[in-house]
Design a protein around this motif. Sequence first.
Motif, PDB file in Angstrom:
ATOM      1  N   UNK A 104     -12.319 107.508  72.200  1.00 55.41           N
ATOM      2  CA  UNK A 104     -11.054 106.782  72.142  1.00 55.41           C
ATOM      3  C   UNK A 104     -10.171 107.385  71.058  1.00 55.41           C
ATOM      4  N   UNK A 105      -8.900 107.528  71.344  1.00 55.74           N
ATOM      5  CA  UNK A 105      -7.955 108.165  70.434  1.00 55.74           C
ATOM      6  C   UNK A 105      -6.652 107.387  70.421  1.00 55.74           C
ATOM      7  N   UNK A 106      -6.054 107.254  69.241  1.00 53.31           N
ATOM      8  CA  UNK A 106      -4.856 106.437  69.114  1.00 53.31           C
ATOM      9  C   UNK A 106      -3.607 107.214  68.731  1.00 53.31           C
ATOM     10  N   UNK A 107      -3.721 108.496  68.457  1.00 44.51           N
ATOM     11  CA  UNK A 107      -2.546 109.273  68.068  1.00 44.51           C
ATOM     12  C   UNK A 107      -2.170 110.253  69.164  1.00 44.51           C
ATOM     13  N   UNK A 108      -0.883 110.434  69.362  1.00 45.63           N
ATOM     14  CA  UNK A 108      -0.402 111.251  70.465  1.00 45.63           C
ATOM     15  C   UNK A 108      -0.843 112.700  70.356  1.00 45.63           C
ATOM     16  N   UNK A 109      -1.082 113.185  69.146  1.00 47.94           N
ATOM     17  CA  UNK A 109      -1.476 114.583  68.969  1.00 47.94           C
ATOM     18  C   UNK A 109      -2.857 114.872  69.546  1.00 47.94           C
ATOM     19  N   UNK A 110      -3.637 113.829  69.808  1.00 48.94           N
ATOM     20  CA  UNK A 110      -4.976 113.998  70.364  1.00 48.94           C
ATOM     21  C   UNK A 110      -4.962 114.067  71.893  1.00 48.94           C
ATOM     22  N   UNK A 111      -3.781 113.994  72.477  1.00 50.61           N
ATOM     23  CA  UNK A 111      -3.636 114.026  73.925  1.00 50.61           C
ATOM     24  C   UNK A 111      -2.963 115.324  74.345  1.00 50.61           C
ATOM     25  N   UNK A 112      -3.553 115.943  75.369  1.00 52.14           N
ATOM     26  CA  UNK A 112      -3.084 117.261  75.791  1.00 52.14           C
ATOM     27  C   UNK A 112      -2.142 117.202  76.990  1.00 52.14           C
ATOM     28  N   UNK A 113      -2.279 116.175  77.806  1.00 52.94           N
ATOM     29  CA  UNK A 113      -1.507 116.108  79.047  1.00 52.94           C
ATOM     30  C   UNK A 113      -0.813 114.756  79.153  1.00 52.94           C
ATOM     31  N   UNK A 114       0.413 114.787  79.663  1.00 44.16           N
ATOM     32  CA  UNK A 114       1.237 113.586  79.746  1.00 44.16           C
ATOM     33  C   UNK A 114       1.881 113.450  81.119  1.00 44.16           C
ATOM     34  N   UNK A 115       2.040 112.203  81.562  1.00 43.05           N
ATOM     35  CA  UNK A 115       2.803 111.945  82.762  1.00 43.05           C
ATOM     36  C   UNK A 115       4.285 111.893  82.439  1.00 43.05           C
ATOM     37  N   UNK A 116       5.065 111.652  83.468  1.00 40.33           N
ATOM     38  CA  UNK A 116       6.516 111.645  83.309  1.00 40.33           C
ATOM     39  C   UNK A 116       7.050 110.298  82.828  1.00 40.33           C
ATOM     40  N   UNK A 117       6.223 109.276  82.875  1.00 37.40           N
ATOM     41  CA  UNK A 117       6.612 107.959  82.396  1.00 37.40           C
ATOM     42  C   UNK A 117       7.112 107.048  83.493  1.00 37.40           C
ATOM     43  N   UNK A 118       6.939 105.742  83.295  1.00 36.13           N
ATOM     44  CA  UNK A 118       7.445 104.746  84.224  1.00 36.13           C
ATOM     45  C   UNK A 118       8.083 103.626  83.414  1.00 36.13           C
ATOM     46  N   UNK A 119       9.245 103.172  83.849  1.00 32.62           N
ATOM     47  CA  UNK A 119      10.011 102.184  83.103  1.00 32.62           C
ATOM     48  C   UNK A 119       9.479 100.777  83.361  1.00 32.62           C
ATOM     49  N   UNK A 120       9.275 100.045  82.275  1.00 36.26           N
ATOM     50  CA  UNK A 120       8.928  98.628  82.341  1.00 36.26           C
ATOM     51  C   UNK A 120      10.018  97.859  81.598  1.00 36.26           C
ATOM     52  N   UNK A 121      10.642  96.919  82.279  1.00 39.58           N
ATOM     53  CA  UNK A 121      11.688  96.111  81.678  1.00 39.58           C
ATOM     54  C   UNK A 121      11.321  94.636  81.821  1.00 39.58           C
ATOM     55  N   UNK A 122      11.282  93.938  80.691  1.00 38.41           N
ATOM     56  CA  UNK A 122      10.926  92.517  80.680  1.00 38.41           C
ATOM     57  C   UNK A 122      12.153  91.733  80.246  1.00 38.41           C
ATOM     58  N   UNK A 123      12.638  90.884  81.125  1.00 39.32           N
ATOM     59  CA  UNK A 123      13.826  90.098  80.826  1.00 39.32           C
ATOM     60  C   UNK A 123      13.434  88.754  80.215  1.00 39.32           C
TER      61      UNK A 123
END
Length: 124
Positions: A104-123
């Motif tokens: 388990x890792x909590x810092x972004x530097x420990x991750x090598x691959x990333x998705x493009x992202x998905x928007x979550x909006x809570x009204x």
Amino acid sequence: QVTLVESGGGLVQAGGSLRLSCSASGRTFSRNAMGWFRQAPGKERVFVATISWGGGGIYYADSVKGRFTISRDNAKNTVSLQMNSLKPEDTAVYYCAAARGLLVYTTSSQYAYWGQGTQVTVSS
């Protein structure tokens, strides 16, 4: 190389639920720990949740503990984030990431691959 594609984002009212999914392709998915991060407008990307290669290790940010659940299905090469009791402050772009290691890792530097992202909006 690992390619990650997120889905499941959208608009929801406060108190509602969403389930994000991340589909992985490429090198062996089960050899990577996986994580979810989020980035709100004007803010840095922050850690949300992580799960080890076999699913036995899980860790959450304090802000989502008790509301979000991370899981993975190595047979289907997917990792999910079930989000309940959503709050307006959960609004962000959510990113799936594959780590370089198994734990388990909590810092972004420990991750090598990333998705493009998905928007979550809570009204409210």
